[in-house]
Every structure is written in structure tokens, then in C-alpha cells.
Design a protein around this motif. Sequence first.
Motif, mmCIF file in Angstrom:
data_model
loop_
_atom_site.group_PDB
_atom_site.id
_atom_site.type_symbol
_atom_site.label_atom_id
_atom_site.label_comp_id
_atom_site.label_asym_id
_atom_site.label_seq_id
_atom_site.Cartn_x
_atom_site.Cartn_y
_atom_site.Cartn_z
ATOM 1 N N PHE A 33 -3.650 2.207 -6.851
ATOM 2 C CA PHE A 33 -3.853 2.722 -5.497
ATOM 3 C C PHE A 33 -5.331 2.800 -5.139
ATOM 4 C CE2 PHE A 33 -4.361 6.270 -2.462
ATOM 5 C CZ PHE A 33 -3.694 5.696 -1.388
ATOM 6 N N GLY A 34 -6.185 3.121 -6.119
ATOM 7 C CA GLY A 34 -7.623 3.167 -5.850
ATOM 8 C C GLY A 34 -8.155 1.815 -5.408
ATOM 9 N N THR A 35 -7.645 0.748 -6.030
ATOM 10 C CA THR A 35 -8.031 -0.606 -5.615
ATOM 11 C C THR A 35 -7.578 -0.877 -4.189
ATOM 12 O OG1 THR A 35 -7.837 -1.403 -7.892
ATOM 13 C CG2 THR A 35 -7.792 -3.057 -6.143
ATOM 14 N N MET A 36 -6.346 -0.490 -3.888
ATOM 15 C CA MET A 36 -5.822 -0.703 -2.534
ATOM 16 C C MET A 36 -6.635 0.071 -1.506
ATOM 17 S SD MET A 36 -1.711 -0.542 -3.201
ATOM 18 C CE MET A 36 -0.842 -1.894 -4.020
ATOM 19 N N ALA A 37 -6.988 1.313 -1.837
ATOM 20 C CA ALA A 37 -7.746 2.145 -0.898
ATOM 21 C C ALA A 37 -9.094 1.516 -0.570
ATOM 22 C CB ALA A 37 -7.937 3.544 -1.476
ATOM 23 N N ALA A 38 -9.757 0.977 -1.603
ATOM 24 C CA ALA A 38 -11.055 0.342 -1.375
ATOM 25 C C ALA A 38 -10.908 -0.953 -0.589
ATOM 26 C CB ALA A 38 -11.740 0.074 -2.714
ATOM 27 N N ASP A 39 -9.878 -1.733 -0.904
ATOM 28 C CA ASP A 39 -9.673 -3.009 -0.222
ATOM 29 C C ASP A 39 -9.264 -2.828 1.241
ATOM 30 O OD1 ASP A 39 -10.350 -4.394 -2.473
ATOM 31 O OD2 ASP A 39 -8.284 -4.786 -3.120
ATOM 32 N N VAL A 40 -8.522 -1.754 1.525
ATOM 33 C CA VAL A 40 -8.087 -1.501 2.904
ATOM 34 C C VAL A 40 -9.287 -1.332 3.827
ATOM 35 C CG1 VAL A 40 -7.082 0.270 4.401
ATOM 36 C CG2 VAL A 40 -5.782 -0.596 2.463
ATOM 37 N N LEU A 41 -10.310 -0.634 3.369
ATOM 38 C CA LEU A 41 -11.489 -0.435 4.213
ATOM 39 C C LEU A 41 -12.151 -1.762 4.561
ATOM 40 C CD1 LEU A 41 -13.322 2.727 2.804
ATOM 41 C CD2 LEU A 41 -12.010 2.502 4.910
ATOM 42 N N HIS A 42 -12.229 -2.651 3.560
ATOM 43 C CA HIS A 42 -12.916 -3.926 3.796
ATOM 44 C C HIS A 42 -12.040 -4.928 4.537
ATOM 45 C CE1 HIS A 42 -15.726 -7.200 3.130
ATOM 46 N NE2 HIS A 42 -14.720 -7.950 2.706
ATOM 47 N N VAL A 43 -10.820 -5.145 4.012
ATOM 48 C CA VAL A 43 -9.942 -6.155 4.583
ATOM 49 C C VAL A 43 -9.329 -5.680 5.903
ATOM 50 C CG1 VAL A 43 -7.873 -7.555 4.211
ATOM 51 C CG2 VAL A 43 -9.432 -7.086 2.305
ATOM 52 N N VAL A 79 0.839 -1.207 0.000
ATOM 53 C CA VAL A 79 0.000 0.000 0.000
ATOM 54 C C VAL A 79 0.872 1.256 0.000
ATOM 55 C CG1 VAL A 79 -1.694 1.327 1.301
ATOM 56 C CG2 VAL A 79 -1.944 -1.156 1.098
ATOM 57 N N CYS A 80 1.952 1.242 0.772
ATOM 58 C CA CYS A 80 2.864 2.393 0.809
ATOM 59 C C CYS A 80 3.498 2.630 -0.561
ATOM 60 C CB CYS A 80 3.947 2.183 1.858
ATOM 61 S SG CYS A 80 3.358 2.274 3.561
ATOM 62 N N LEU A 81 3.942 1.556 -1.199
ATOM 63 C CA LEU A 81 4.528 1.680 -2.534
ATOM 64 C C LEU A 81 3.488 2.176 -3.540
ATOM 65 C CD1 LEU A 81 6.750 -1.538 -2.738
ATOM 66 C CD2 LEU A 81 7.510 0.830 -2.447
ATOM 67 N N GLY A 82 2.255 1.672 -3.411
ATOM 68 C CA GLY A 82 1.189 2.130 -4.300
ATOM 69 C C GLY A 82 0.905 3.609 -4.130
ATOM 70 N N PHE A 83 0.920 4.068 -2.874
ATOM 71 C CA PHE A 83 0.670 5.485 -2.594
ATOM 72 C C PHE A 83 1.790 6.363 -3.141
ATOM 73 C CE2 PHE A 83 0.837 9.128 0.462
ATOM 74 C CZ PHE A 83 -0.341 9.729 0.039
ATOM 75 N N ILE A 84 3.038 5.923 -2.964
ATOM 76 C CA ILE A 84 4.182 6.688 -3.470
ATOM 77 C C ILE A 84 4.135 6.754 -5.003
ATOM 78 C CG2 ILE A 84 6.697 6.690 -3.718
ATOM 79 C CD1 ILE A 84 6.831 5.455 -0.899
ATOM 80 N N GLY A 85 3.850 5.618 -5.635
ATOM 81 C CA GLY A 85 3.741 5.606 -7.089
ATOM 82 C C GLY A 85 2.614 6.491 -7.586
ATOM 83 N N PHE A 86 1.510 6.482 -6.868
ATOM 84 C CA PHE A 86 0.356 7.319 -7.192
ATOM 85 C C PHE A 86 0.722 8.804 -7.133
ATOM 86 C CE2 PHE A 86 -3.004 9.695 -4.814
ATOM 87 C CZ PHE A 86 -3.887 9.893 -5.859
ATOM 88 N N LEU A 87 1.372 9.229 -6.056
ATOM 89 C CA LEU A 87 1.765 10.631 -5.913
ATOM 90 C C LEU A 87 2.790 11.040 -6.971
ATOM 91 C CD1 LEU A 87 2.098 11.075 -2.030
ATOM 92 C CD2 LEU A 87 0.208 11.778 -3.521
ATOM 93 N N ALA A 88 3.761 10.158 -7.235
ATOM 94 C CA ALA A 88 4.798 10.465 -8.217
ATOM 95 C C ALA A 88 4.203 10.613 -9.618
ATOM 96 C CB ALA A 88 5.870 9.374 -8.211
ATOM 97 N N ALA A 89 3.281 9.726 -9.960
ATOM 98 C CA ALA A 89 2.663 9.783 -11.288
ATOM 99 C C ALA A 89 1.818 11.043 -11.453
ATOM 100 C CB ALA A 89 1.810 8.535 -11.513
ATOM 101 N N LEU A 90 1.073 11.422 -10.402
ATOM 102 C CA LEU A 90 0.281 12.650 -10.480
ATOM 103 C C LEU A 90 1.174 13.886 -10.566
ATOM 104 C CD1 LEU A 90 -2.823 12.354 -8.122
ATOM 105 C CD2 LEU A 90 -2.719 12.311 -10.615
#
Length: 283
Positions: free
Chosen positions: A92-102, A57-68
Motif C-alpha cells: 500500500f505504501g508503494t501505491m500511495a506514493a505512485d498515486v501522487l505521481h501517476v 488501490v482499494c484492495l491494497g488499502f483494505i489488505g493494509f487495514l486488515a493486516a494492521l
Amino acid sequence: MTERTTLTGLSGALTRRGALRVPEITVYFWTIKALSTAMGESTSDYLVHAIAPVLAVCLGFIGFLAALALQFSMRRYVAWAYWLAVVMVGVFGTMAADVLHVGFGVPYVASSILYAVALTAVFVGWQRTEKTLSIHSVDSARREAFYWAAVVATFAMGTAVGDFTANTLGLGYFASGLLFAAMIALPAVGYWRLSWNSIFCFWFAYVLTRPFGASVADWLGKSKSVGGLGLGDGSVAVAFGSLIFVLVAYLTITRRDVQGAEHKAHHLSEAHLRVEFSSESVD
């Protein structure tokens, strides 16, 4: 005015405020959008199982911010930068949604409603501030910020809705994919045959491509025991990523999806560049 002066002015016009920052809506757009949603789903699922979930999730967030950050730095639409941002939003959007559930045990129906409320808030703020939700008007940093906020919300909501239909309602991945494909046809028919509002139809379809792509990815990648074909999330991610790479490379080279005015200005600047080169050669 010399050819050099004219060329300089045209080149500057392509990168100043007012240059459009999103692509033309063509078959390329919808194809890559669907592929990116599928890749985002499969990549996210693969990473959270291949490495520690928190690290993923941390890597996904960093990649998300860097790409934006890269996308905002372009100041006009550039195919590879734009679609890189979309892909990272998908992951990252997938991870964000899955974090709430899982991670927190939030039911899919609740997270779907939560993200729907967030998307509605983005649309209301965007409309009140800019007086339009049209992506053909995304020509400033503020409008682009609203656009990407809406994109993030659609990806997160779409992920939750797809999981809700497949798991909570028990439809499974394949049936969910068929359901969302049929729903996507509604705004398409409404726009082409019934003169529905184009902005409404665009965002309606845009939201639905997320659960459609995710359902297809899950159907291909998940094991047969849960209704998938068992190809593996990693293999599915690589396959969809390869298709995206080919299409985006083509668009980057040909500029086939650059919106009208900018595309004409680009070709006009190239024409002036050839004139300038010819003039210097004669001199």
C-alpha cells in the motif's frame, strides 16, 4: 503456590501491556525487511496493471487495514502477523506514493519532500509523547501506533526517493540500487565503528532499505527497454514472497527473533508446563 498458578501468571505476563510487539534486530530482520520492500514494489506494480488501478488501490488499502488490525490484536510480537503487516504496508505504501505521481502529476522530488515532512512529524510526535524512538520500547498500543505510522511514512518516502533517483535523475534501477546499498553501509559503519547513536542508525538504515529493495525489484522485473532484466513484476513478487514465507515460517517456529526478556519468559513458561504435566502424571 502451585505449578498451575505459576504457569497461569507467566502466560498472562506474555500478553499483558508491556509485552514487546516488534522483533529483535537481527540479520533475519534486515533480510526480510529488504525482501518485503522489493515484494511490495513488484506486487503493487503488477496489480495496478493486472486489474483496474482504482480497484487495486482499494484492495491494497483494505489488505493494509486488515493486516494492521490483526497485528494490533496480537498484543505481543508474533512473527507471521508482524511481517504480514510489513508486507501489506509495503504494497500500500508503494501505491500511495505512485498515486501522487501517476494520478495527480506530483513530481517525485515534491512527493519525496512531502513524505519526508510526514515522517519527521511522526518522529517529533513520537519523541515528545513517549520520550524515545527506540523500537525496544514498543510495548503499548500507543507506541505501536507511532511505530506503524513511521513505517508507513518510510515506505512511501522510500518509494518516491527511489523513483526520483532512477527516473528523474536518470540513474536507472541498477545504479540506484548500488547507490542505496552504499548509503545503507554508512549507518552500519557508524554504529559498529564510530559509536553513532543506535536509534538514529536504525531509522537511517530502515528508511534506505525501502528504495534499495524497490530499485532491485524494478531492475529485476521491468522490461529491458527501461533498464530492467525483464523477468516480470508478477514473477519477481512471487519469488520474493516465497523467500519471505520460508523465513517467517522459520522464525514463527523457532522464535529466534523474539526480544530477550519475552523469549526467556516463553521458555520459562514451557518449563513450568512440563513440570505441571509431570506432576499431574505422577498424581
